[in-house]
Design a protein around this motif. Sequence first.
Motif, PDB file in Angstrom:
ATOM      1  N   ALA A  78      21.467 -55.753  64.468  1.00 55.12           N
ATOM      2  CA  ALA A  78      21.406 -56.451  63.180  1.00 55.12           C
ATOM      3  C   ALA A  78      20.440 -55.754  62.229  1.00 55.12           C
ATOM      4  CB  ALA A  78      20.989 -57.904  63.399  1.00 55.12           C
ATOM      5  N   LEU A  79      19.294 -55.343  62.760  1.00 55.37           N
ATOM      6  CA  LEU A  79      18.310 -54.646  61.927  1.00 55.37           C
ATOM      7  C   LEU A  79      18.828 -53.280  61.495  1.00 55.37           C
ATOM      8  CD1 LEU A  79      15.098 -55.619  63.920  1.00 55.37           C
ATOM      9  CD2 LEU A  79      15.755 -56.447  61.650  1.00 55.37           C
ATOM     10  N   ASP A  80      19.525 -52.601  62.401  1.00 57.08           N
ATOM     11  CA  ASP A  80      20.115 -51.305  62.048  1.00 57.08           C
ATOM     12  C   ASP A  80      21.125 -51.452  60.914  1.00 57.08           C
ATOM     13  OD1 ASP A  80      18.634 -50.036  63.998  1.00 57.08           O
ATOM     14  OD2 ASP A  80      20.252 -50.044  65.487  1.00 57.08           O
ATOM     15  N   LEU A  81      21.829 -52.588  60.910  1.00 57.08           N
ATOM     16  CA  LEU A  81      22.847 -52.824  59.879  1.00 57.08           C
ATOM     17  C   LEU A  81      22.241 -53.331  58.571  1.00 57.08           C
ATOM     18  CD1 LEU A  81      25.646 -54.479  62.064  1.00 57.08           C
ATOM     19  CD2 LEU A  81      25.719 -52.216  60.992  1.00 57.08           C
ATOM     20  N   GLY A  82      20.926 -53.610  58.595  1.00 56.03           N
ATOM     21  CA  GLY A  82      20.274 -54.004  57.359  1.00 56.03           C
ATOM     22  C   GLY A  82      19.892 -55.465  57.256  1.00 56.03           C
TER      23      GLY A  82
END
Length: 231
Positions: A194-198
């Motif tokens: 989720a963090l990688d996706l922003g």
Amino acid sequence: MKKLALIALTLCALLPGAARGQDKAADAAAQQNARGAALIKEGKFEEAAAELRKAAEAAPKSAVIQSNLAYVYDRQGRIEEAVAAYRKALELDPKNATVRNNLANLYSKQGLYDDATRELEDLVQRDPANATAKANLENALKSKAVTQQRNDQAASAVQGADAKPNDPQAAYNAARVYARLGDADQALTWLNKALDLGYDQFDYLSLDPSLVSLKKDPRFLKLLEERRPAR
């Protein structure tokens, strides 16, 4: 769930007219079984297992010895060997309710509720008055239903995330579901995704009640430290 029961530590009676050599082998097995029983009571499971293996070699048709060996293996965490020994005991004595109940409980401990319910249903069919088997069957069926519900929740969350592979909120929702289910590994995997996706509600991570199971996990604390956006 009922605690596994250690069956009576006695050797099955010999058939009349056994040869002298067979008598000696049976006597040796009885002594080894008795030593194994004493070692079990002392909590010396490795030594008990060694004695009971010798007893099983001397009396390979003793369901009692196989059952006691299975019990020791279970206490040692040697689950596959415990299951094999219980199954062998049942081959030798299919009507032994204690052995079948212990095997079913061992399956339940592994999360193999289909196998557990099969054994317990067989036991209840053989002995409808067996209150322990009935209670354990009820527990196994409840656990099976809960496990299925958990699996369905996880599958639904992953399906939703897969349907929106670039949506950080979908990945975050999957992380929340896994955290509520107590699967920290999957929760952290999806949280990182989720963090990688922003995903941009970083401050909410430490406040989200769905992630409470992660709050003492060093990996989660490290994630909060390393992935906090610069201000």
